[in-house]
Write an enzyme that holds these catalytic residues in place. Sequence first.
Site, PDB file in Angstrom:
ATOM      1  N   ASP A 144      -8.668   9.239  11.322  1.00 20.24           N
ATOM      2  CA  ASP A 144      -8.914   8.844  12.897  1.00 20.24           C
ATOM      3  C   ASP A 144      -9.026  10.044  13.687  1.00 20.24           C
ATOM      4  O   ASP A 144      -8.194  11.054  13.408  1.00 20.24           O
ATOM      5  CB  ASP A 144      -7.786   8.209  13.042  1.00 20.24           C
ATOM      6  CG  ASP A 144      -7.998   6.890  14.037  1.00 20.24           C
ATOM      7  OD1 ASP A 144      -8.917   7.243  14.730  1.00 20.24           O
ATOM      8  OD2 ASP A 144      -7.157   5.720  13.993  1.00 20.24           O
ATOM      9  N   HIS A 182     -15.763  11.504  19.540  1.00 20.53           N
ATOM     10  CA  HIS A 182     -14.451  10.936  19.588  1.00 20.53           C
ATOM     11  C   HIS A 182     -14.077  10.803  18.255  1.00 20.53           C
ATOM     12  O   HIS A 182     -12.891   9.899  18.118  1.00 20.53           O
ATOM     13  CB  HIS A 182     -14.640   9.472  20.335  1.00 20.53           C
ATOM     14  CG  HIS A 182     -14.692   9.562  21.844  1.00 20.53           C
ATOM     15  ND1 HIS A 182     -13.851   9.324  22.789  1.00 20.53           N
ATOM     16  CD2 HIS A 182     -16.000  10.141  22.711  1.00 20.53           C
ATOM     17  CE1 HIS A 182     -14.209   9.720  23.898  1.00 20.53           C
ATOM     18  NE2 HIS A 182     -15.273  10.066  23.886  1.00 20.53           N
TER      19      HIS A 182
HETATM   20  C1  G6P Z   1     -14.547   4.078  18.058  1.00 21.11           C
HETATM   21  C2  G6P Z   1     -15.787   4.876  18.407  1.00 21.11           C
HETATM   22  C3  G6P Z   1     -16.498   4.223  19.807  1.00 21.11           C
HETATM   23  C4  G6P Z   1     -16.633   3.013  19.619  1.00 21.11           C
HETATM   24  C5  G6P Z   1     -15.309   2.077  19.250  1.00 21.11           C
HETATM   25  C6  G6P Z   1     -15.572   0.701  19.269  1.00 21.11           C
HETATM   26  O1  G6P Z   1     -13.448   4.273  19.019  1.00 21.11           O
HETATM   27  O2  G6P Z   1     -15.407   6.013  18.647  1.00 21.11           O
HETATM   28  O3  G6P Z   1     -17.680   5.036  19.997  1.00 21.11           O
HETATM   29  O4  G6P Z   1     -17.109   2.492  20.703  1.00 21.11           O
HETATM   30  O5  G6P Z   1     -14.980   2.649  17.964  1.00 21.11           O
HETATM   31  O6  G6P Z   1     -16.425   0.419  18.085  1.00 21.11           O
HETATM   32  P1  G6P Z   1     -17.852  -0.489  18.381  1.00 21.11           P
HETATM   33  O7  G6P Z   1     -18.753  -0.307  17.387  1.00 21.11           O
HETATM   34  O8  G6P Z   1     -17.233  -1.781  18.724  1.00 21.11           O
HETATM   35  O9  G6P Z   1     -18.698  -0.023  19.678  1.00 21.11           O
END
Ligand code: G6P
Length: 466
Positions: free
Chosen positions: A374, A164
């Site tokens: 991003d 992602h």
């Molecule tokens: C991004 C990453 C995700 C992640 C999200 C939130 O979108 O690609 O894998 O879950 O951020 O970050 P966190 O560390 O809170 O899960």
Amino acid sequence: MSGDNSFVVVANRLPVDLHTAPDGTRTWTPSPGGLVAALSPVLEHQQGCWVGWPGVPDEAPEPFRTDAGVLLHPVRLTQGDFEGFYEGFSNASLWPLYHDLIVTPEYHREWWARYRDVNLLFAQEVAEVAAEGATVWVQDYQLQLVPGILRQLRPDLRIGFFLHIPFPGADLFRQLPWREEIIRGLLGADLIGFHLESNARNFLDLCAGTEGLTVSGTAATRRTDAHVTTHDGRSVAVGAFPISIDVDSLGEGTPGGVEKLRAELGDPQTVILGVDRLDYTKGILQRLLAFEELLEAGALEGAVLLQIATPSRERIDQYQVARSQVEEAVGRINGRFGSMGRPVVHYLHQSLPKSQLRTFYEAADVMLVTPFKDGMNLVAKEYVACHPDGSGALVLSEFAGAAVELHQANLCNPFDMESIKRALLTAVQGAPDVMRERMLAMHAQVSEYDVDRWAEAFLSALGEHR
Ligand code: G6P
């Protein structure tokens, strides 16, 4: 060792976080980030099983089904896992490395050891819940070793991996002390998907330069023209699958909501909006500085900036630095240009419900999305989706993955203050019919290529590959 789920998604986080109130009451709230926003509707349609961490250390409630029919299978991470795997290797080594070194990554052997252990744990949990021959879809940079481990534990599975976030150029990636292990882990999948062809090309270049691997074909979008053959003769498909949003999940607008919000903001001439996790990759400070310089020059009379910054990874040093810089700038700008009861920057360090976000998107004359780097940025797509009549204007960083599809946006280089200012001024002052035409073109793109198309493209490519 097999369960009865024929479709399993595994991501570091579950789509909901567990919260325990001081009186011991437990509640689940939506977890942050674009991954969860995009995958939730896919899982609901497939009635699949989601394996992930409930967002707090040392907790793993029993598996349960959500109202929408998704089976949630919580994985327990200890405090040590949280620090070494999540805060450490995932978010202080891989995250900055994959975002082109916006801050300097740190590499520690103990963090890597935890990353390996936790990836093994996730793979074991999946091996237990997945039915014979099931499809398993592994998500994101936190779980890059899972495909390889899973292939050994359960050779019967069909395994997809989707990243992602951006995938860096081979020269940067090679910094990583455990680069071979990560490549081998990823190549346990049958199909590896990236958002952009450029990300896929970076990965293929890396493989081409790695002993024992052979690359054929070139990266294509929503197709798997490229393949990597591993040293044991397996063929792994590689492609670009730009993620998108579920337009329906944004809900309906609240009647009168926009007027009410604008009135609360003091009926400004122009409402400018930013919505981000508070992350140093997002360029929040830079957009505040651009806004400040334009106010200083008298070029944005009657404009207010509404910045939503969702709390994220709050104990990590670089996130604390980013937050204090942002908050200092908000204070300074309001001190300079606000008046009693009338700030020019409205700043919320909170996570907001979807319904409220929708009103903000609808009310905003300009959306500012200015990341230094991003993977995709779904906020940009959500904003466009909330303006079916072509109203509004989008300022978008060239370095957001979304800029490839939303090229009609007012593109800017977030490293260049003048470029952000130019794009913002064009968005505010540009000819209304030109702005409308651009927004309508982007709206058509987002409506056609929604998250269902993304999932369908990836899963059918995975189905065809084996
Ligand atoms: C991004 C990453 C995700 C992640 C999200 C939130 O979108 O690609 O894998 O879950 O951020 O970050 P966190 O560390 O809170 O899960």
